[in-house]
Scaffold this active site. Structure first.
Site, mmCIF file in Angstrom:
data_model
loop_
_atom_site.group_PDB
_atom_site.id
_atom_site.type_symbol
_atom_site.label_atom_id
_atom_site.label_comp_id
_atom_site.label_asym_id
_atom_site.label_seq_id
_atom_site.Cartn_x
_atom_site.Cartn_y
_atom_site.Cartn_z
ATOM 1 N N LYS A 205 0.821 -1.222 0.000
ATOM 2 C CA LYS A 205 0.000 0.000 0.000
ATOM 3 C C LYS A 205 0.849 1.265 0.000
ATOM 4 C CE LYS A 205 -4.422 -1.888 1.075
ATOM 5 N NZ LYS A 205 -5.469 -2.201 2.043
ATOM 6 N N ARG A 239 -3.755 -10.200 4.332
ATOM 7 C CA ARG A 239 -4.162 -10.176 2.919
ATOM 8 C C ARG A 239 -2.955 -9.682 2.131
ATOM 9 N NH1 ARG A 239 -6.197 -6.590 -0.686
ATOM 10 N NH2 ARG A 239 -7.752 -7.370 -2.150
HETATM 11 N N1 HH2 Z 1 -7.535 -3.750 0.631
HETATM 12 C C1 HH2 Z 1 -7.890 -3.715 -0.664
HETATM 13 C C2 HH2 Z 1 -8.955 -4.480 -1.144
HETATM 14 N N2 HH2 Z 1 -9.639 -5.298 -0.330
HETATM 15 N N3 HH2 Z 1 -9.993 -6.214 1.830
HETATM 16 C C3 HH2 Z 1 -9.679 -6.263 3.125
HETATM 17 N N4 HH2 Z 1 -10.360 -7.062 3.951
HETATM 18 N N5 HH2 Z 1 -8.641 -5.497 3.639
HETATM 19 C C4 HH2 Z 1 -7.912 -4.651 2.868
HETATM 20 O O1 HH2 Z 1 -7.010 -3.976 3.406
HETATM 21 C C5 HH2 Z 1 -8.231 -4.574 1.477
HETATM 22 C C6 HH2 Z 1 -9.300 -5.372 0.986
HETATM 23 C C7 HH2 Z 1 -7.104 -2.838 -1.606
HETATM 24 O O2 HH2 Z 1 -6.046 -3.542 -2.157
HETATM 25 P P1 HH2 Z 1 -6.036 -4.263 -3.599
HETATM 26 O O3 HH2 Z 1 -7.119 -5.267 -3.730
HETATM 27 O O4 HH2 Z 1 -4.680 -4.820 -3.805
HETATM 28 O O5 HH2 Z 1 -6.258 -3.111 -4.613
HETATM 29 P P2 HH2 Z 1 -7.556 -2.603 -5.372
HETATM 30 O O6 HH2 Z 1 -8.585 -2.254 -4.372
HETATM 31 O O7 HH2 Z 1 -7.046 -1.402 -6.149
HETATM 32 O O8 HH2 Z 1 -8.032 -3.708 -6.270
#
Ligand code: HH2
Length: 271
Positions: A205, A239
Site C-alpha cells: 500500500k 491479505r
Molecule cells: N484492501 C484492498 C482491497 N480489499 N480487503 C480487506 N479485507 N482489507 C484490505 O485492506 C483490502 C481489501 C485494496 O487492495 P487491492 O485489492 O490490492 O487493490 P484494489 O482495491 O485497487 O483492487
C-alpha cells in the site's frame, strides 16, 4: 490470504489478471506458495477508482471462481465485494467467505451472509473510495475504528450472522494518512477486545511507498515489516500479494514470538 484482483485498475496488479485463465493460474500459484485462502476481487477500491456494475463484476469473478474449482483448488475462496448480488452468485459458484470493505453498506448483505452461513470480513473505511483520501481526520483513529467495527459486528449479528463467522479489519489505507496507518498497525492489539480475529491488508500500500520511496511493485520489504508487526500485535489473517514471502516471514516471526515450535510441522490450513 492471497490476492487475485480480476480488474483493469487495481493499484498494484491492475490488468495483470483480467484474463480469467491468467487469474486462475495466479490463484493456483498462490495456493502453491502456501495461501490458506484466495481473495477474488472484481472491483478496485483504490482511491478514486471507478465504480463497476454488478454484471461486469460478476463477468470478471465468476469464471475465476469456477476455474479454480474445476482446476481442483480446494482452498476457501473469499469474494471481495460490497454488492450482495455479486456475493450471492460467488457463494453459489464456490466462494465461502464474503470480504466486504464497506462493512454491510448493501442492506441485503448481512441477511445474505446469515442465510448462506458463510464467513464474513467487515472492514473499516472512512468515506468512499472516491473521497476517502481527501484529508481524513480522526480524534483517535484506533478508538473510531474500534467503535465502527463494533457497530458493524453488531449489525451483522442482529441480521442473523453467526458471530463466530466474522473477522474484522482496520482497513489500512482506506481513509487514513500515513500516520493513521502506522498507528493502527502499532495499536492493532487494542482491537482484539472486539473478540473476533483480525485481518490486516497492508500489502504494497501507498504508505509503504511514501516511507520507502519505492514504487508499487517494489514494496516487498516494507510489506513484510508491516505484516510481521501486525502479527506480533494480534493479526490472524494477512491479505497479501506475495504469499510465499509472507508465509516464510510468519514462520520465523511466530517462532521468535514463541507461538509455534519450529520443529513441529505447519498447522493445517485455516478455513
Ligand atoms: N484492501 C484492498 C482491497 N480489499 N480487503 C480487506 N479485507 N482489507 C484490505 O485492506 C483490502 C481489501 C485494496 O487492495 P487491492 O485489492 O490490492 O487493490 P484494489 O482495491 O485497487 O483492487
Amino acid at each position: 490470504m492471497g490476492i487475485v484482483n480480476v480488474t483493469p485498475d487495481s493499484f498494484s496488479d491492475g490488468g495483470d489478471f483480467l484474463d480469467p485463465e491468467r487469474a486462475v493460474a495466479h490463484g493456483l500459484a498462490l495456493a502453491d506458495e502456501g495461501a490458506d485462502v484466495l481473495d477474488i476481487g472484481g472491483e478496485s477500491t483504490r482511491p478514486g477508482a471507478a465504480a463497476v456494475a454488478a454484471e461486469e463484476e460478476l463477468d470478471r469473478v465468476l469464471p475465476v471462481i469456477e476455474g479454480l474449482r474445476s482446476a481442483g483448488c480446494g482452498l476457501p475462496i473469499s469474494i471481495d465485494t460490497s454488492k450482495a448480488a455479486v456475493a450471492e452468485r460467488a457463494l453459489e459458484a464456490g466462494a465461502s467467505i464474503v470480504n466486504d470493505v464497506t462493512a454491510l453498506s448493501d442492506e441485503r448483505m448481512a441477511a445474505l451472509c446469515a442465510e448462506a452461513g458463510c464467513g464474513l470480513i467487515l472492514m473499516h473505511m472512512k468515506g468512499t473510495p472516491r473521497t476517502m483520501q481527501e484529508n481524513p481526520t480522526y480524534e483517535d483513529v484506533v478508538g473510531e475504528v474500534r467503535d465502527f467495527l463494533a457497530d458493524a459486528l453488531a449489525r451483522a449479528v442482529a441480521a442473523g450472522v453467526d458471530e463466530e463467522a466474522v473477522r474484522l479489519d482496520p482497513g489500512i489505507g482506506f481513509g487514513k494518512t500515513v500516520d493513521h496507518n502506522l498507528e493502527l498497525i502499532d495499536r492493532l492489539g487494542e482491537l482484539r477486545s472486539l473478540g473476533r480475529p483480525l485481518v490486516l491488508g497492508a500489502s504494497r500500500k501507498r504508505f509503504i511507498g511514501t516511507i520507502t520511496g519505492r514504487e508499487v511493485g517494489d514494496r516487498a520489504g516494507g510489506t513484510l515489516a508491516a505484516n510481521v508487526i501486525g502479527v506480533a500485535r494480534g493479526a490472524e489473517m494477512l491479505r497479501v500479494h506475495d504469499v510465499r514471502a509472507a508465509r516464510e516471514a510468519l514462520l520465523v516471526a511466530e517462532a521468535i514470538l514463541g507461538r509455534r515450535d519450529w520443529r513441529e510441522p505447519e498447522p493445517a490450513v485455516a478455513s
